[in-house]
Motif scaffolding. Sequence first.
Motif, PDB file in Angstrom:
ATOM      1  N   SER A 223       0.826  -1.209   0.000  1.00 17.08           N
ATOM      2  CA  SER A 223       0.000   0.000   0.000  1.00 17.08           C
ATOM      3  C   SER A 223       0.858   1.255   0.000  1.00 17.08           C
ATOM      4  O   SER A 223       0.614   2.194  -0.774  1.00 17.08           O
ATOM      5  N   ILE A 224       1.864   1.281   0.853  1.00 19.98           N
ATOM      6  CA  ILE A 224       2.711   2.471   0.936  1.00 19.98           C
ATOM      7  C   ILE A 224       3.467   2.693  -0.366  1.00 19.98           C
ATOM      8  O   ILE A 224       3.542   3.815  -0.879  1.00 19.98           O
ATOM      9  N   CYS A 225       4.006   1.629  -0.934  1.00 15.64           N
ATOM     10  CA  CYS A 225       4.733   1.761  -2.202  1.00 15.64           C
ATOM     11  C   CYS A 225       3.824   2.261  -3.318  1.00 15.64           C
ATOM     12  O   CYS A 225       4.189   3.153  -4.083  1.00 15.64           O
ATOM     13  N   GLN A 226       2.631   1.674  -3.403  1.00 15.10           N
ATOM     14  CA  GLN A 226       1.691   2.101  -4.441  1.00 15.10           C
ATOM     15  C   GLN A 226       1.288   3.563  -4.246  1.00 15.10           C
ATOM     16  O   GLN A 226       1.214   4.331  -5.214  1.00 15.10           O
ATOM     17  N   THR A 227       1.017   3.930  -3.017  1.00 18.94           N
ATOM     18  CA  THR A 227       0.518   5.280  -2.768  1.00 18.94           C
ATOM     19  C   THR A 227       1.584   6.327  -3.041  1.00 18.94           C
ATOM     20  O   THR A 227       1.303   7.374  -3.639  1.00 18.94           O
ATOM     21  N   VAL A 228       2.808   6.068  -2.635  1.00 16.41           N
ATOM     22  CA  VAL A 228       3.891   7.011  -2.921  1.00 16.41           C
ATOM     23  C   VAL A 228       4.088   7.148  -4.426  1.00 16.41           C
ATOM     24  O   VAL A 228       4.328   8.248  -4.941  1.00 16.41           O
ATOM     25  N   SER A 229       3.940   6.049  -5.157  1.00 15.95           N
ATOM     26  CA  SER A 229       4.022   6.110  -6.615  1.00 15.95           C
ATOM     27  C   SER A 229       2.914   7.001  -7.183  1.00 15.95           C
ATOM     28  O   SER A 229       3.146   7.795  -8.100  1.00 15.95           O
ATOM     29  N   CYS A 230       1.697   6.872  -6.644  1.00 18.54           N
ATOM     30  CA  CYS A 230       0.594   7.742  -7.063  1.00 18.54           C
ATOM     31  C   CYS A 230       0.920   9.206  -6.789  1.00 18.54           C
ATOM     32  O   CYS A 230       0.642  10.087  -7.612  1.00 18.54           O
ATOM     33  N   MET A 231       1.510   9.468  -5.637  1.00 17.11           N
ATOM     34  CA  MET A 231       1.827  10.844  -5.282  1.00 17.11           C
ATOM     35  C   MET A 231       2.899  11.433  -6.200  1.00 17.11           C
ATOM     36  O   MET A 231       2.863  12.611  -6.556  1.00 17.11           O
ATOM     37  N   ASN A 232       3.842  10.615  -6.599  1.00 16.96           N
ATOM     38  CA  ASN A 232       4.845  11.082  -7.565  1.00 16.96           C
ATOM     39  C   ASN A 232       4.209  11.390  -8.914  1.00 16.96           C
ATOM     40  O   ASN A 232       4.579  12.362  -9.581  1.00 16.96           O
ATOM     41  N   ALA A 233       3.245  10.561  -9.327  1.00 13.79           N
ATOM     42  CA  ALA A 233       2.522  10.826 -10.578  1.00 13.79           C
ATOM     43  C   ALA A 233       1.771  12.146 -10.474  1.00 13.79           C
ATOM     44  O   ALA A 233       1.774  12.961 -11.410  1.00 13.79           O
ATOM     45  N   PHE A 234       1.123  12.359  -9.343  1.00 15.78           N
ATOM     46  CA  PHE A 234       0.395  13.605  -9.133  1.00 15.78           C
ATOM     47  C   PHE A 234       1.329  14.806  -9.238  1.00 15.78           C
ATOM     48  O   PHE A 234       1.037  15.788  -9.936  1.00 15.78           O
ATOM     49  N   LEU A 235       2.473  14.754  -8.584  1.00 13.62           N
ATOM     50  CA  LEU A 235       3.406  15.872  -8.600  1.00 13.62           C
ATOM     51  C   LEU A 235       3.970  16.134  -9.993  1.00 13.62           C
ATOM     52  O   LEU A 235       4.353  17.270 -10.308  1.00 13.62           O
ATOM     53  N   SER A 236       4.005  15.111 -10.847  1.00 18.30           N
ATOM     54  CA  SER A 236       4.534  15.301 -12.202  1.00 18.30           C
ATOM     55  C   SER A 236       3.666  16.240 -13.025  1.00 18.30           C
ATOM     56  O   SER A 236       4.115  16.773 -14.048  1.00 18.30           O
TER      57      SER A 236
END
Length: 663
Positions: A223-236
Amino acid sequence: MKDSIHEVENENINKRGNESKAVRSLSADRLLKKLSRPELTMLYTDLKAYGELALNEPMPSLSFRLYRQFSDTGERKAYEEAYFDRRGRLAAVAMLALDTARPHALQVLEDMLWDICGEYTWCLTAHLGTGEVDQVDGNIDLFAAETVHMLAEVVTIHAERLDRLVIERIRFEAERRIFTPLYRDQRKFHWQTADHNWSAVCGGCCGMAALLLLEDEPTLRESICQTVSCMNAFLSGYGEDGGCAEGIGYWVYGFGYFTYYAEMLREYSEGELDLLTGSKIAAIAAFPLRVHLSGGTFVNYSDSAEQEEIPSGLLSLLASRVGLQVDLPLHIPLLTDDPCHRWAHLLRNVMWSDPAVFGVEGAFVAAERGFIFQNLGWMIAKGTIDCTGTQRANGVPLDVAISIKGGHNDEPHNHNDLGQFIIHCGGENILCDPGAGLYSQAYFAPGREQLFHISSSGHSVPLIEGQEQCSGRQAQAQVLKANLAKDSGELDTTLDLTSAYPGAAWLARYTRQFHWRIGPDSSRDRAELRMIDRFQWKSRIVSPADRLSSVDDSGAGCSSIVERWMSRVQPEVVKSGNLRWQGVHGTVHMTYDASQWQVFTEAVDSVDHDNVPVTFYRTSLSWTGVKDETDVRIVRPDPLETVCEVIFIIEPKMRETEVNMIE
């Protein structure tokens, strides 16, 4: 980055238990004490009024007829009103149930939680296609994610008092609807790589629910890995300037949930995982203050409203975490101010709102009186003008501002609005942006650019050879010049907007130039915006500048160039070549060459995002090209170029006697 997250979590997961800071911060006793603070009096009064209704009325039904309405007719409002009312009632009762002297509130809360667990889907019908079973099973949209997050926090807060079966039911539904498809089966969702609000909201809400409800370590790490990946996508989706192309409303939504997850993750990992760091985060955090014009009115390009509720808890947290300087007075939004009644904002307004971090409106840091978003292509200049001798009380200076939009026509929640501008005076956008229209099936379907709020016909940009601006990434504003004085007293910018009009066959080049300055004239201080549009044409033989009109297929005449200005204020003709928009506190005069341009104003009736009727006034200047051919003093125009030059003068609103003297 994924490996480092796994490494940190292997150590911190073992520390978690039931005593993690993420859980302790959701203490019922702590929240009840927070609610008693004097600055939250209005919020609590609002909660009580809404909650008392919920305690005495049945939950609105999400009937089959409402469910099928979107797929049958494309309408979504009725279903969503019932859906969001259910969430709002749950939020209010969850707060009232903090008081142990209200056992009835706890009983109603259990019934509400049970009822929401029994909903056919937590998704909105507008996000389910035709709504068939295969589109519902395992689907996670914004609101399914918000629902699981809300349930996770409510059950955590009230864990000591809720019936065990209610807690088990919530865990079961969270597992079935969210955790299994997302983390165990690892289904792929479009929002996981989105560069806009969906990745932050969906990823963040599911991630927060996982931190609170998941108990097995491997799934929690996933969950943490997936969510941090989502947050990086958002920041892009953000540039280094921190600008939000979706507009201020979606900054609140997307970056709000990014921040909420980031703070819970930081507390959970005891500071080891901190997403709220770096210059880009600080720039994004500053966005709402940079686009705030005055009086709670914002630049509202894309699908945003002029008057936007910025969560006080979010601003307070950002002030403490990234050093955000909040130059707004303290305003704590009410639950009923938000049509979606979002729990996340409500809870954090209660937990985090800190009056000490809020300043006084107008106390701008010098560098922030204006700002150029280099990546986004937005330009903003703010200042004040003197009001001595006017009806403005005590001669208090009047806030004025302008904003100019570049960018491109394929942005998230895009409107075809390259070259759009706003003139602001005294808390009011006098020349305005229409903002978001009513969301319906058509609003996001092919052909959406024909809708008023989305089309360039709803913005202060020209119609060229009968052509509106086109959609697509190729329609890009080229910023040829953008210079802002240090004190924001002057702004010079020039945009090349040719690519927005590929259907204008005779158009060779179109540029829009602005010069803004604040300074005194002979009578009083004022602000001035000079706008020059230059249209260059391809042929000397037959050019649109020579043609007074052309004829479309229906036989109706259409001018080759029609300039347009949008306002909620109906303009008045002062005299030939001079129009006036009278705002609440300020007046905007527009002067133009009446020998070449003919003025016309029409009322356009629409509804806003909340389905509230609104009337806009579209003022058009149509090219006539007429000049006095006997006057030798007149310089003949270049047949390959048409120039429209207008000057907007922004002044304090005059007394009625002053108006009569001028007229």
